[in-house]
Scaffold this active site. Sequence first.
Site, PDB file in Angstrom:
ATOM      1  N   SER A 180    -101.613   2.394  39.478  1.00 18.47           N
ATOM      2  CA  SER A 180    -102.713   2.757  38.589  1.00 18.47           C
ATOM      3  C   SER A 180    -102.200   3.760  37.551  1.00 18.47           C
ATOM      4  O   SER A 180    -101.308   3.441  36.777  1.00 18.47           O
ATOM      5  CB  SER A 180    -103.896   3.309  39.386  1.00 18.47           C
ATOM      6  N   ASP A 248    -111.524 -21.621  44.929  1.00 18.56           N
ATOM      7  CA  ASP A 248    -110.558 -21.463  46.014  1.00 18.56           C
ATOM      8  C   ASP A 248    -109.532 -22.587  46.056  1.00 18.56           C
ATOM      9  O   ASP A 248    -108.336 -22.360  46.228  1.00 18.56           O
ATOM     10  CB  ASP A 248    -111.322 -21.384  47.347  1.00 18.56           C
ATOM     11  N   ASP A 251    -105.632 -24.221  43.804  1.00 18.14           N
ATOM     12  CA  ASP A 251    -104.195 -24.218  44.081  1.00 18.14           C
ATOM     13  C   ASP A 251    -103.827 -25.188  45.198  1.00 18.14           C
ATOM     14  O   ASP A 251    -102.695 -25.200  45.677  1.00 18.14           O
ATOM     15  CB  ASP A 251    -103.713 -22.817  44.435  1.00 18.14           C
ATOM     16  N   ASP A 255    -108.120 -21.248  51.375  1.00 14.58           N
ATOM     17  CA  ASP A 255    -107.791 -20.112  52.227  1.00 14.58           C
ATOM     18  C   ASP A 255    -108.636 -18.879  51.938  1.00 14.58           C
ATOM     19  O   ASP A 255    -108.325 -17.773  52.391  1.00 14.58           O
ATOM     20  CB  ASP A 255    -106.311 -19.757  52.064  1.00 14.58           C
ATOM     21  N   ASP A 392    -107.962  -7.279  41.397  1.00 12.38           N
ATOM     22  CA  ASP A 392    -108.112  -5.880  40.993  1.00 12.38           C
ATOM     23  C   ASP A 392    -109.442  -5.687  40.274  1.00 12.38           C
ATOM     24  O   ASP A 392    -109.733  -6.377  39.297  1.00 12.38           O
ATOM     25  CB  ASP A 392    -106.949  -5.475  40.079  1.00 12.38           C
ATOM     26  N   HIS A 431    -107.375  -3.178  43.886  1.00  9.08           N
ATOM     27  CA  HIS A 431    -106.659  -2.167  43.115  1.00  9.08           C
ATOM     28  C   HIS A 431    -105.713  -1.367  44.006  1.00  9.08           C
ATOM     29  O   HIS A 431    -106.133  -0.714  44.954  1.00  9.08           O
ATOM     30  CB  HIS A 431    -107.656  -1.229  42.432  1.00  9.08           C
TER      31      HIS A 431
END
Length: 432
Positions: A180, A248, A251, A255, A392, A431
Amino acid sequence: MFVRLSLFAMAAAACASAAGCDSLSSIKLENATITAAQVVAPGAFSVPGGRAGKGPNPYQSLPAFCRVQATLTPTSDSDIKIEVWLPVSGWNTKYLAVGNGGWAGTITYADLADGIAHGYATSSTDTGHVGGSGSFALGHPEKLIDFAWRSEHEMTVKSKQIVQAMYGSAAKLSYWKGCSTGGRQAMKEIQLFPNDFDGVIAGAQANPRTGQAMLGVALAQAILKDPATRIPPAKFPMIHEAVVKACDNLDGLKDGLIGDPRKCKFDAKTLQCKGAEAADCLTAAQVAALPKMYQPAMNARTGKPVSMALMPGSELGWNVYIGSPEPNPIGLDQFKYVVFKDPNWDWRTFDFDKDVDKTMKTDDGLIDARNPDIKPFLSHNGKLLLYHGWSDNQVSPNTTISYYEEVAKKMGGVAKIDKQVRMFLAPGMGHC
């Protein structure tokens, strides 16, 4: 006999290091004063003011270490506190500097402990002020410079001198680790002081900070300004579940994670209530506002983005930006104390047609660290590891992706930098 001699040698080395610790209080450093130097017994450290948070105590299993506290004064208005922790025995011959979060304002003790636990001589700084607010910057331009970059560099220089004095030899390798704000600090170090470190780990870099601040205001104006468009935090998990369900499998693997959120096209209208508002749906006004959570802040005059956008999958952490009636306080303080220099400044008045240029010019590269020319750092075989979580909720992963791509372009392509600069993106990771 060999074992006895080895144990004797280790004990002698530990005693020598302990004696070396006591003597550190008398060494002379330019524009710095060592205020304390003492050995902390195994497991005896406690955080000043008490340990915050729950969970395991990260200090109870620490070995003995030499704790050095110092105040750095590179200017008459500087008051930079640093701590350097040095293993009494078992030093791995390396130095590690650890970064901060938010507006800093405190020593990062947990990271110091992690460094000591792995044998590193480790240092941290409060960046020149106390407390997590940006109010210190108002009327104190030198303190703002200390926060922006000077405290980290001064800490590094002085820490290396303390390491030398403690062990009688310099560290063989020097590393930076931060996330950060700590990631932004890493970039600033590489760009301004390329010889400070041999290796740098920069996570979720809050960089450019000005862009992050403008994103916070943009989201607040889009979602919080009108009560009708406010989305209750209780609905964030419901939105997240719907987004993940929609994206989801993009790809090819179901999962519970979105592999690459940039490919996710979520239709907010699928969540619109059929009748009265309920916990598992959104009003028409909320549906219209929701897509703005995935959009960057825009310069209304030029039509170009001035920030990166949050990604689908970040919904569980939206409290940072729209969980209360006010914007993210870290970005809000940027405007109050740095840009407009008015503690009473109202975020509702920010004009994305007129105020963007003022915001950018106020920083002018002071805090932001976007220079992709890191050739001086790479020329001495410096290594840079970048990482970011796809989910994030505070800093868009596109900030890291964009910087990596700029560096690759500047340095002649990915193949040219691949042995020294790597980027890792983690599906589902928040994050830091």
